[in-house]
Design a protein around this motif. Structure first.
Motif, PDB file in Angstrom:
ATOM      1  N   GLY A  83       0.993   6.854  11.125  1.00  0.00           N
ATOM      2  CA  GLY A  83       1.850   7.991  10.756  1.00  0.00           C
ATOM      3  C   GLY A  83       2.873   7.521   9.744  1.00  0.00           C
ATOM      4  N   VAL A  84       2.838   8.058   8.542  1.00  0.00           N
ATOM      5  CA  VAL A  84       3.671   7.546   7.446  1.00  0.00           C
ATOM      6  C   VAL A  84       5.155   7.580   7.808  1.00  0.00           C
ATOM      7  CG1 VAL A  84       4.335   7.865   5.033  1.00  0.00           C
ATOM      8  CG2 VAL A  84       1.946   8.134   5.709  1.00  0.00           C
ATOM      9  N   GLU A  85       5.607   8.696   8.340  1.00  0.00           N
ATOM     10  CA  GLU A  85       7.025   8.806   8.706  1.00  0.00           C
ATOM     11  C   GLU A  85       7.384   7.831   9.819  1.00  0.00           C
ATOM     12  OE1 GLU A  85      10.736  11.302   8.306  1.00  0.00           O
ATOM     13  OE2 GLU A  85       8.800  12.064   7.634  1.00  0.00           O
ATOM     14  N   ASN A  86       6.538   7.733  10.820  1.00  0.00           N
ATOM     15  CA  ASN A  86       6.780   6.780  11.921  1.00  0.00           C
ATOM     16  C   ASN A  86       6.817   5.347  11.398  1.00  0.00           C
ATOM     17  OD1 ASN A  86       6.863   8.808  13.839  1.00  0.00           O
ATOM     18  ND2 ASN A  86       4.694   8.621  14.368  1.00  0.00           N
ATOM     19  N   PHE A  87       5.900   5.044  10.495  1.00  0.00           N
ATOM     20  CA  PHE A  87       5.828   3.708   9.912  1.00  0.00           C
ATOM     21  C   PHE A  87       7.110   3.383   9.151  1.00  0.00           C
ATOM     22  CE2 PHE A  87       4.883   1.012   6.254  1.00  0.00           C
ATOM     23  CZ  PHE A  87       4.266  -0.079   6.847  1.00  0.00           C
ATOM     24  N   GLU A 118       7.288  -4.511  17.068  1.00  0.00           N
ATOM     25  CA  GLU A 118       7.905  -5.050  18.291  1.00  0.00           C
ATOM     26  C   GLU A 118       8.362  -6.496  18.058  1.00  0.00           C
ATOM     27  OE1 GLU A 118       9.352  -5.477  22.120  1.00  0.00           O
ATOM     28  OE2 GLU A 118       8.797  -3.627  21.066  1.00  0.00           O
ATOM     29  N   GLN A 119       7.501  -7.286  17.410  1.00  0.00           N
ATOM     30  CA  GLN A 119       7.848  -8.687  17.122  1.00  0.00           C
ATOM     31  C   GLN A 119       9.057  -8.786  16.192  1.00  0.00           C
ATOM     32  OE1 GLN A 119       4.234 -10.373  15.501  1.00  0.00           O
ATOM     33  NE2 GLN A 119       3.374 -10.833  17.508  1.00  0.00           N
ATOM     34  N   LEU A 120       9.174  -7.838  15.266  1.00  0.00           N
ATOM     35  CA  LEU A 120      10.222  -7.917  14.239  1.00  0.00           C
ATOM     36  C   LEU A 120      11.541  -7.262  14.646  1.00  0.00           C
ATOM     37  CD1 LEU A 120       8.132  -7.071  11.024  1.00  0.00           C
ATOM     38  CD2 LEU A 120       8.865  -9.332  11.807  1.00  0.00           C
ATOM     39  N   LYS A 121      11.631  -6.748  15.860  1.00  0.00           N
ATOM     40  CA  LYS A 121      12.776  -5.901  16.207  1.00  0.00           C
ATOM     41  C   LYS A 121      14.125  -6.610  16.084  1.00  0.00           C
ATOM     42  CE  LYS A 121      12.750  -6.321  21.299  1.00  0.00           C
ATOM     43  NZ  LYS A 121      11.903  -7.522  21.398  1.00  0.00           N
ATOM     44  N   ASP A 122      14.161  -7.929  16.261  1.00  0.00           N
ATOM     45  CA  ASP A 122      15.432  -8.661  16.163  1.00  0.00           C
ATOM     46  C   ASP A 122      15.475  -9.597  14.955  1.00  0.00           C
ATOM     47  OD1 ASP A 122      16.409  -7.522  18.570  1.00  0.00           O
ATOM     48  OD2 ASP A 122      15.235  -8.975  19.733  1.00  0.00           O
ATOM     49  N   ILE A 123      14.555  -9.436  13.998  1.00  0.00           N
ATOM     50  CA  ILE A 123      14.414 -10.441  12.941  1.00  0.00           C
ATOM     51  C   ILE A 123      15.670 -10.577  12.081  1.00  0.00           C
ATOM     52  CG2 ILE A 123      13.375  -8.928  11.174  1.00  0.00           C
ATOM     53  CD1 ILE A 123      12.405 -12.580  12.042  1.00  0.00           C
ATOM     54  N   GLN A 126      12.288   0.595   8.601  1.00  0.00           N
ATOM     55  CA  GLN A 126      13.733   0.611   8.384  1.00  0.00           C
ATOM     56  C   GLN A 126      14.479   0.017   9.579  1.00  0.00           C
ATOM     57  OE1 GLN A 126      15.967   4.285   8.831  1.00  0.00           O
ATOM     58  NE2 GLN A 126      16.941   3.951   6.847  1.00  0.00           N
ATOM     59  N   GLU A 127      14.043   0.378  10.776  1.00  0.00           N
ATOM     60  CA  GLU A 127      14.739  -0.077  11.985  1.00  0.00           C
ATOM     61  C   GLU A 127      14.736  -1.597  12.124  1.00  0.00           C
ATOM     62  OE1 GLU A 127      12.804   2.131  15.067  1.00  0.00           O
ATOM     63  OE2 GLU A 127      14.005   3.949  14.717  1.00  0.00           O
ATOM     64  N   MET A 130      25.200  -8.710   7.820  1.00  0.00           N
ATOM     65  CA  MET A 130      23.945  -8.497   7.112  1.00  0.00           C
ATOM     66  C   MET A 130      24.122  -7.470   5.991  1.00  0.00           C
ATOM     67  SD  MET A 130      21.379 -10.262   8.168  1.00  0.00           S
ATOM     68  CE  MET A 130      21.152 -11.448   9.487  1.00  0.00           C
ATOM     69  N   GLN A 131      23.461  -7.732   4.860  1.00  0.00           N
ATOM     70  CA  GLN A 131      23.479  -6.752   3.797  1.00  0.00           C
ATOM     71  C   GLN A 131      22.646  -5.534   4.213  1.00  0.00           C
ATOM     72  OE1 GLN A 131      22.430  -8.499  -0.087  1.00  0.00           O
ATOM     73  NE2 GLN A 131      22.525 -10.450   0.949  1.00  0.00           N
ATOM     74  N   THR A 132      22.925  -4.414   3.577  1.00  0.00           N
ATOM     75  CA  THR A 132      22.097  -3.248   3.849  1.00  0.00           C
ATOM     76  C   THR A 132      20.737  -3.449   3.215  1.00  0.00           C
ATOM     77  OG1 THR A 132      22.874  -2.138   1.873  1.00  0.00           O
ATOM     78  CG2 THR A 132      24.094  -1.712   3.904  1.00  0.00           C
ATOM     79  N   VAL A 133      19.753  -2.749   3.765  1.00  0.00           N
ATOM     80  CA  VAL A 133      18.385  -2.879   3.272  1.00  0.00           C
ATOM     81  C   VAL A 133      18.311  -2.640   1.768  1.00  0.00           C
ATOM     82  CG1 VAL A 133      16.137  -1.738   3.333  1.00  0.00           C
ATOM     83  CG2 VAL A 133      17.264  -2.340   5.453  1.00  0.00           C
TER      84      VAL A 133
END
Length: 260
Positions: A109-113, A83-88, A118-119, A1-4
């Motif tokens: 929470g902006v930082e949490n978001f 949660e749905q996107l964790k393995d996308i 990113q994850e 996978m390419q980096t973000v």
């Protein structure tokens, strides 16, 4: 996978007539989010915008508003979306954007978001109600820390000075060029006024790529938009398809094929 950080630049470097398709997470059914992304990617969409449902979507027309309300009624939330996107990223390498409004992001929470985005491999954010001065003073360092591009919108009413400023901030991503001052929704072709706007922006010779959105619904409007920009964004017409679909994978394949 390419980096973000490289997926968007790679796409714009390699391709024209980019097809970006928007859908609302958690619509038509709560667990359809990943299924739709996988089907769009398999069908040949170049970029996918994942709508974060919100109860007061100011810029959205009735089609997207209704899909947003249905998704909320289904039980959709930002926490569930991540949660749905964790393995996308096991299933697609196309650029993925999150589009929505600032309120749910602040609540999360902006930082949490940003960390959660990113994850799961999100490339960029479209937050139409985020003021530029606030982005520059508060959000830009956080977005950049998590490798997230902020996508700015311009409209026919946007002043040239602001367009130039947005251009300076968008060269690694793209400018979302809203085709008219109205809300989202499929229209029949472009007016002379819209074409003059497209030509005016083209004459500015901006450095950043542009995608045209609002009112793109079929091959004719998609190809028309691509004459003035690097590609186009389709939302309401695709939501209409999802709301009527009895076979998501087949219908999505046919929808994308009909645009090319």
């Amino acid at each position: 996978m390419q980096t973000v950080t490289h997926r968007l630049q790679s796409l714009f470097a390699a391709k024209r007539n980019i097809l970006n398709i928007y859908f609302t997470a958690g619509f038509p059914q709560l667990q359809d989010t990943v299924r739709i992304i996988r089907a769009l990617s398999a069908a040949g969409a170049d970029m996918i915008e994942i709508g974060m449902p919100f109860s007061d979507p100011l810029a959205d027309g009735p089609t997207i508003q209704q899909s947003s309300q249905q998704a909320l009624d289904n039980g959709m939330s930002l926490r569930l979306l991540f949660e749905q996107l964790k393995d996308i990223r096991q299933y697609t390498d196309v650029p993925l954007l999150l589009m929505g409004y600032l309120n749910p992001v602040i609540q999360f929470g902006v930082e949490n978001f940003c960390r959660a985005a990113q994850e799961v491999g999100i490339d960029g954010l479209i937050l139409p109600d985020l003021p530029m001065h606030e982005y520059l003073s508060e959000y830009k360092p956080v977005f950049e820390r998590y490798g997230l591009f902020n996508i700015f919108l311009i409209t026919p009413q946007t002043a040239e000075e602001r367009i130039r400023q947005i251009d300076e901030l968008s060269q690694e991503s793209f400018i979302y060029m809203v085709s008219s001052a109205s809300t989202t929704g499929a229209k029949q072709g472009f007016s002379d006024e819209q074409r003059r706007y497209f030509e005016r922006i083209a004459a500015m010779q901006l450095k950043s790529p542009k995608l045209i959105g609002f009112g793109i619904s079929d091959r004719a409007t998609f190809e028309g938009a691509c004459r003035y920009a690097e590609g186009a964004i389709i939302g309401s017409a695709f939501i209409n398809l999802l709301s009527q679909s009895t076979d998501l994978e087949t219908d999505i394949q046919q929808f994308v094929a009909a645009l090319r």
